[in-house]
Motif scaffolding. Structure first.
Motif, PDB file in Angstrom:
ATOM      1  N   MET A 101       0.843  -1.200   0.000  1.00 18.25           N
ATOM      2  CA  MET A 101       0.000   0.000   0.000  1.00 18.25           C
ATOM      3  C   MET A 101       0.878   1.250   0.000  1.00 18.25           C
ATOM      4  O   MET A 101       0.601   2.224  -0.714  1.00 18.25           O
ATOM      5  N   GLY A 102       1.918   1.231   0.832  1.00 20.90           N
ATOM      6  CA  GLY A 102       2.835   2.366   0.880  1.00 20.90           C
ATOM      7  C   GLY A 102       3.503   2.614  -0.462  1.00 20.90           C
ATOM      8  O   GLY A 102       3.677   3.765  -0.885  1.00 20.90           O
ATOM      9  N   ASP A 103       3.873   1.523  -1.148  1.00 24.75           N
ATOM     10  CA  ASP A 103       4.481   1.649  -2.485  1.00 24.75           C
ATOM     11  C   ASP A 103       3.507   2.309  -3.457  1.00 24.75           C
ATOM     12  O   ASP A 103       3.899   3.159  -4.271  1.00 24.75           O
ATOM     13  N   GLU A 104       2.229   1.913  -3.387  1.00 28.75           N
ATOM     14  CA  GLU A 104       1.222   2.494  -4.289  1.00 28.75           C
ATOM     15  C   GLU A 104       0.983   3.973  -3.958  1.00 28.75           C
ATOM     16  O   GLU A 104       0.789   4.795  -4.860  1.00 28.75           O
ATOM     17  N   ALA A 105       0.992   4.309  -2.670  1.00 34.43           N
ATOM     18  CA  ALA A 105       0.830   5.716  -2.280  1.00 34.43           C
ATOM     19  C   ALA A 105       1.986   6.552  -2.828  1.00 34.43           C
ATOM     20  O   ALA A 105       1.790   7.684  -3.291  1.00 34.43           O
ATOM     21  N   LYS A 106       3.191   5.989  -2.795  1.00 29.70           N
ATOM     22  CA  LYS A 106       4.360   6.678  -3.342  1.00 29.70           C
ATOM     23  C   LYS A 106       4.204   6.895  -4.850  1.00 29.70           C
ATOM     24  O   LYS A 106       4.564   7.946  -5.384  1.00 29.70           O
ATOM     25  N   LYS A 107       3.651   5.893  -5.543  1.00 24.76           N
ATOM     26  CA  LYS A 107       3.405   6.036  -6.986  1.00 24.76           C
ATOM     27  C   LYS A 107       2.417   7.171  -7.252  1.00 24.76           C
ATOM     28  O   LYS A 107       2.583   7.954  -8.196  1.00 24.76           O
ATOM     29  N   ILE A 108       1.369   7.250  -6.427  1.00 24.41           N
ATOM     30  CA  ILE A 108       0.386   8.327  -6.584  1.00 24.41           C
ATOM     31  C   ILE A 108       1.070   9.684  -6.412  1.00 24.41           C
ATOM     32  O   ILE A 108       0.817  10.629  -7.163  1.00 24.41           O
ATOM     33  N   ALA A 109       1.947   9.779  -5.407  1.00 23.15           N
ATOM     34  CA  ALA A 109       2.678  11.033  -5.178  1.00 23.15           C
ATOM     35  C   ALA A 109       3.556  11.379  -6.374  1.00 23.15           C
ATOM     36  O   ALA A 109       3.664  12.547  -6.770  1.00 23.15           O
ATOM     37  N   ASP A 110       4.200  10.371  -6.968  1.00 25.34           N
ATOM     38  CA  ASP A 110       5.037  10.604  -8.153  1.00 25.34           C
ATOM     39  C   ASP A 110       4.203  11.169  -9.304  1.00 25.34           C
ATOM     40  O   ASP A 110       4.618  12.115  -9.986  1.00 25.34           O
ATOM     41  N   HIS A 111       3.031  10.576  -9.522  1.00 28.24           N
ATOM     42  CA  HIS A 111       2.168  11.053 -10.616  1.00 28.24           C
ATOM     43  C   HIS A 111       1.593  12.434 -10.294  1.00 28.24           C
ATOM     44  O   HIS A 111       1.370  13.241 -11.202  1.00 28.24           O
ATOM     45  N   ALA A 112       1.361  12.701  -9.012  1.00 32.45           N
ATOM     46  CA  ALA A 112       0.890  14.034  -8.622  1.00 32.45           C
ATOM     47  C   ALA A 112       1.930  15.089  -9.003  1.00 32.45           C
ATOM     48  O   ALA A 112       1.589  16.152  -9.543  1.00 32.45           O
ATOM     49  N   LEU A 113       3.198  14.783  -8.751  1.00 32.36           N
ATOM     50  CA  LEU A 113       4.270  15.723  -9.086  1.00 32.36           C
ATOM     51  C   LEU A 113       4.379  15.914 -10.602  1.00 32.36           C
ATOM     52  O   LEU A 113       4.621  17.028 -11.080  1.00 32.36           O
ATOM     53  N   LYS A 114       4.194  14.826 -11.365  1.00 29.48           N
ATOM     54  CA  LYS A 114       4.231  14.946 -12.815  1.00 29.48           C
ATOM     55  C   LYS A 114       3.117  15.856 -13.318  1.00 29.48           C
ATOM     56  O   LYS A 114       3.334  16.709 -14.187  1.00 29.48           O
ATOM     57  N   LEU A 115       1.914  15.686 -12.756  1.00 26.86           N
ATOM     58  CA  LEU A 115       0.781  16.511 -13.181  1.00 26.86           C
ATOM     59  C   LEU A 115       0.968  17.969 -12.769  1.00 26.86           C
ATOM     60  O   LEU A 115       0.560  18.890 -13.485  1.00 26.86           O
ATOM     61  N   ILE A 116       1.603  18.182 -11.619  1.00 24.74           N
ATOM     62  CA  ILE A 116       1.861  19.550 -11.160  1.00 24.74           C
ATOM     63  C   ILE A 116       2.856  20.241 -12.090  1.00 24.74           C
ATOM     64  O   ILE A 116       2.682  21.402 -12.469  1.00 24.74           O
ATOM     65  N   HIS A 117       3.890  19.516 -12.504  1.00 23.18           N
ATOM     66  CA  HIS A 117       4.958  20.107 -13.314  1.00 23.18           C
ATOM     67  C   HIS A 117       4.616  20.166 -14.803  1.00 23.18           C
ATOM     68  O   HIS A 117       5.042  21.078 -15.511  1.00 23.18           O
ATOM     69  N   GLU A 118       3.850  19.177 -15.278  1.00 23.40           N
ATOM     70  CA  GLU A 118       3.561  19.095 -16.710  1.00 23.40           C
ATOM     71  C   GLU A 118       2.204  19.688 -17.085  1.00 23.40           C
ATOM     72  O   GLU A 118       1.911  19.873 -18.262  1.00 23.40           O
ATOM     73  N   GLY A 119       1.385  19.970 -16.104  1.00 28.30           N
ATOM     74  CA  GLY A 119       0.060  20.503 -16.375  1.00 28.30           C
ATOM     75  C   GLY A 119      -1.025  19.507 -16.011  1.00 28.30           C
ATOM     76  O   GLY A 119      -0.866  18.301 -16.201  1.00 28.30           O
TER      77      GLY A 119
END
Length: 240
Positions: A101-119
Motif C-alpha cells: 500500500m505504501g508503495d502504491e501511495a508513493k506512486k500516486i505522489a510521483d504522478h501528482a508531481l508529474k501533473l503539477i509540473h507538466e500541467g
C-alpha cells in the motif's frame, strides 16, 4: 472487543507479542496517512505534501524490517502454537500488504508531481476524488478491524472492494474514450489512469488485510473466498 491473547507463564512472551502488535498498528497508521496525503496532494496540486508522502516510504520500510525481525525471533525462540502462531503468521502477511500500500501511495505522489509540473489532466479528478475517498475509508476500516479484531468490519471492507472495482472499470472506460477523442491529452490522462490503478490496488490490499484477520481469528484461509462466503464465515464464528 474480542480477545485472542493467551495468558503465558512468561511475561516476556506477552510483552514481545504486544510489542509486535503495536509496531504493526504503528506501521498501519503511517501507511494510512500516506494514502490519504497522496490523494490530497494530487487533488490540491500540493508538491510539498507529495514529497512528504515519498519520504514516509523510508519509515514504512524500516518498520517492515523491524516487524519481520520480531516475527522471526519469536518463532525461533518461543516456538508458538495455536492462536499465538496464527497471530504472528497473520501479522507477517498483513505487513506485506501494508508495505505494498505504501508503495502504491508513493506512486500516486510521483504522478501528482508529474501533473503539477507538466500541467493538469483535463479529465479524471472527479473519479480520483470519488474512488480515493472509498479506498481511504477501506484502509482506515481494515486497520480498525485489526485493532479491534472486528470480523463484521472486516467483511464490510471486503464487500466495499467490489464497489471500488466497478468504479475503477467505469472510470477507465470513460478516460480511454476521452483520449481517443482528444489525443493531445493522452500523456496527462495516462497519469490519472495510473493513479486510479494504484487506488484500485490499495483497495485490493485492504481486502487482503481483512482476509488475514479472518485467518487470525478462526484459522480459516479465505484468501480466495468471495465476500459473500466471507460473510457466512463471520456469522458462523459468532454462533460458535
Amino acid at each position: 472487543m474480542r480477545e485472542l491473547t493467551t495468558d503465558h507463564i512468561s511475561q516476556q512472551f506477552n510483552s514481545e507479542l504486544e510489542t509486535l502488535r503495536q509496531h504493526f498498528l504503528t506501521m498501519g497508521g503511517v501507511v494510512e496517512n500516506q494514502v490519504s496525503d497522496a490523494i490530497h496532494a494530487l487533488l490540491e496540486s500540493d508538491s510539498h505534501l507529495a514529497e512528504e508522502v515519498k519520504e514516509k516510504d523510508a519509515t514504512v520500510n524500516q518498520l517492515d524490517g523491524i516487524i519481520d525481525e520480531e516475527c522471526t525471533r519469536i518463532l525461533a525462540k518461543r516456538q508458538p502454537a495455536a492462536t499465538d502462531l496464527r497471530m504472528i503468521l497473520s501479522i507477517s502477511k498483513a505487513v506485506a500488504e501494508l508495505e505494498r500500500m505504501g508503495d502504491e501511495a508513493k506512486k500516486i505522489a510521483d504522478h501528482a508531481l508529474k501533473l503539477i509540473h507538466e500541467g493538469e489532466s483535463p479529465r479524471g479528478y472527479v473519479e480520483i476524488s470519488r474512488i480515493g475517498q472509498m479506498v481511504a475509508r477501506m484502509v482506515r476500516e481494515s486497520l480498525d478491524a485489526y485493532a479491534r479484531l472486528d470480523l463484521d468490519l472486516a467483511v464490510s471492507v471486503a464487500k466495499a472492494d467490489r464497489t471500488v472495482d466497478l468504479e475503477y472499470k467505469t472510470a477507465i472506460r470513460s478516460l480511454i474514450t476521452y483520449m481517443m477523442e482528444d489525443p493531445r491529452s493522452i500523456s496527462r490522462v495516462f497519469n490519472v489512469i495510473w493513479v486510479l490503478r494504484s487506488l484500485e490496488r490499495i483497495g485490493d490490499h485492504s481486502r487482503h488485510l481483512c482476509q488475514h484477520l479472518v485467518y487470525l481469528i478462526n484459522g480459516v484461509n479465505v484468501r480466495h473466498v468471495p465476500a459473500e462466503e466471507l460473510e457466512k464465515i463471520a456469522q458462523d464464528e459468532k454462533k460458535a
